[in-house]
Design an enzyme around this catalytic site. Structure first.
Site, PDB file in Angstrom:
ATOM      1  N   TYR A 143      10.498 -10.376   1.200  1.00 50.34           N
ATOM      2  CA  TYR A 143      10.613  -8.887   1.540  1.00 50.34           C
ATOM      3  C   TYR A 143      10.494  -9.034   3.035  1.00 50.34           C
ATOM      4  O   TYR A 143       9.504  -9.149   3.573  1.00 50.34           O
ATOM      5  CB  TYR A 143       9.233  -7.958   1.041  1.00 50.34           C
ATOM      6  CG  TYR A 143       9.605  -7.690  -0.209  1.00 50.34           C
ATOM      7  CD1 TYR A 143      10.465  -6.498  -0.791  1.00 50.34           C
ATOM      8  CD2 TYR A 143       8.923  -8.279  -1.137  1.00 50.34           C
ATOM      9  CE1 TYR A 143      10.748  -6.281  -2.312  1.00 50.34           C
ATOM     10  CE2 TYR A 143       9.370  -8.088  -2.835  1.00 50.34           C
ATOM     11  CZ  TYR A 143       9.998  -6.950  -3.006  1.00 50.34           C
ATOM     12  OH  TYR A 143      10.415  -6.797  -4.383  1.00 50.34           O
ATOM     13  N   ASP A 197      17.620  -2.557   0.074  1.00 49.73           N
ATOM     14  CA  ASP A 197      17.349  -1.353   0.419  1.00 49.73           C
ATOM     15  C   ASP A 197      18.394  -0.296   0.917  1.00 49.73           C
ATOM     16  O   ASP A 197      19.291  -0.906   1.335  1.00 49.73           O
ATOM     17  CB  ASP A 197      16.101  -1.338   1.319  1.00 49.73           C
ATOM     18  CG  ASP A 197      14.867  -2.056   1.232  1.00 49.73           C
ATOM     19  OD1 ASP A 197      14.651  -1.974  -0.120  1.00 49.73           O
ATOM     20  OD2 ASP A 197      14.162  -2.572   1.937  1.00 49.73           O
ATOM     21  N   LEU A 225      18.737  -4.157   9.056  1.00 54.62           N
ATOM     22  CA  LEU A 225      18.817  -5.434   8.244  1.00 54.62           C
ATOM     23  C   LEU A 225      19.914  -5.623   7.521  1.00 54.62           C
ATOM     24  O   LEU A 225      20.676  -4.688   6.936  1.00 54.62           O
ATOM     25  CB  LEU A 225      17.578  -4.997   7.211  1.00 54.62           C
ATOM     26  CG  LEU A 225      17.439  -6.297   6.160  1.00 54.62           C
ATOM     27  CD1 LEU A 225      16.943  -7.602   7.132  1.00 54.62           C
ATOM     28  CD2 LEU A 225      16.258  -6.030   5.061  1.00 54.62           C
ATOM     29  N   TYR A 230      19.248 -13.479   6.564  1.00 58.14           N
ATOM     30  CA  TYR A 230      19.298 -11.905   7.083  1.00 58.14           C
ATOM     31  C   TYR A 230      19.420 -12.129   8.491  1.00 58.14           C
ATOM     32  O   TYR A 230      18.709 -13.045   9.134  1.00 58.14           O
ATOM     33  CB  TYR A 230      18.056 -11.303   6.585  1.00 58.14           C
ATOM     34  CG  TYR A 230      17.959 -11.263   5.251  1.00 58.14           C
ATOM     35  CD1 TYR A 230      18.497 -10.032   4.378  1.00 58.14           C
ATOM     36  CD2 TYR A 230      17.151 -12.177   4.342  1.00 58.14           C
ATOM     37  CE1 TYR A 230      18.075  -9.832   3.026  1.00 58.14           C
ATOM     38  CE2 TYR A 230      17.098 -12.072   3.092  1.00 58.14           C
ATOM     39  CZ  TYR A 230      17.501 -10.793   2.362  1.00 58.14           C
ATOM     40  OH  TYR A 230      17.535 -10.627   0.989  1.00 58.14           O
TER      41      TYR A 230
END
Length: 312
Positions: free
Chosen positions: A177, A46, A198, A74
């Site tokens: 996600y 994103d 993120l 992540y």
């Protein structure tokens, strides 16, 4: 300004995607810098997200789907007490609730996500419905019925909460996600939550210290005359080999003659037994020539060949 014919560039670049631009925007910037004919990225990040965005050039794109199937790691920070329309700070706050859970509730809630779970993709995702990504429907206020997808959360660790912020790292399967995971966690905790930071730390076995930033590429560009072939040599030296996306597969080395036959699409007989399955095929001068499949322990069948003009 001179316009030059696009170059045949081959290999893999691990880009450190900056915050505030889409993955496709980052890809186009890199393609322009490299003056490359063909390139594609692996695993959408994103605009809010930063970190590892593998970019495959030329013949390397033939093997990019192996990276798509790999695990990702992540680093995430979420804000508690607020649910947003997009599950991250780019959206609008649609609900506020008090933060009332204790540390035991936090740990037990997080543990419920570890393992194989079903996840409903967000409407603000790149999944396509009737040819269009879901986020385009969402921006028009439309809600499309979606199917849950099985994902695997291998680990959630380094959990730290301070006031209305929660921070942790996560190792997960393809198709996960993180925004949806945070929204779901917020609901389990009864207060709502959304992503404010993120960063993708890892794709497959690639490490964070292998990343190349856009500013560093622009610095090289500014330090060198764009017309100078030395500039392209410098940036091409940053690329990993064409077969980097399949480096986890075993490799076998063929003689020059057998390599020639294999590159023509012919099945090659081997003189020694090898376990059946996919292998990277290397010519004796260390040149990668394609992906092969071993059958019956002695037959090597061409599976995916690269162009004879591709660099290694």
């Amino acid at each position: 300004m001179f316009f030059y014919k696009k170059r045949n560039v081959h290999g893999l670049l691990l880009l450190d995607k900056p915050k505030g631009i889409s993955s496709n925007n980052a890809l186009q910037k890199v393609k322009i810098i490299f003056n490359a004919k063909k390139a594609g990225y692996v695993g959408t990040l994103d605009p809010l997200a930063t970190g590892m965005l593998p970019i495959c050039f030329g013949e390397s794109t033939k093997f990019s789907h192996y990276l798509m199937q790999s695990n990702k790691r992540y680093h995430v920070i979420a804000k508690l007490g607020e649910k947003t329309s997009t599950f991250d700070s780019d959206g609008v706050v649609i609900q506020k609730r008090p933060i009332l859970f204790d540390s035991l509730k936090l740990i037990s809630s997080i543990n419920e996500f570890i393992g194989t779970i079903n996840q409903m993709p967000s409407m603000y995702s790149a999944i396509k419905y009737k040819g269009l990504p879901l986020y385009k429907y969402a921006r028009k206020g439309l809600n499309v019925q979606r199917k849950t997808r099985k994902i695997i959360i291998h680990d959630i660790y380094s959990v730290h909460q301070e006031k209305n912020l929660i921070e942790f790292k996560i190792l997960c399967s393809k198709g996960t996600y993180i925004r949806t995971l945070i929204d779901d966690l917020g609901e389990k905790l009864g207060c709502g939550a959304h992503v404010i930071f993120l960063r993708r730390l890892q794709v497959a076995s690639y490490c964070n210290n292998q990343l190349i930033t856009l500013p560093s590429l622009y610095t090289l560009k500014n330090e060198n005359n764009i017309n100078n072939i030395d500039f392209f040599k410098k940036i091409d030296s940053l690329l990993m080999p064409v077969d980097s996306p399949i480096s986890f597969l075993p490799r076998i080395c063929l003689s020059t003659q057998k390599s020639y036959n294999f590159a023509l699409g012919q099945t090659v007989k081997l003189n020694f037994n090898i376990k059946d399955g996919l292998v990277r095929v290397i010519e004796e001068r260390k040149k990668f020539i394609g992906l092969g499949e071993i059958k019956q322990g002695k037959l090597l069948i061409p599976y995916r060949l690269i162009s004879t003009h591709a660099a290694n």
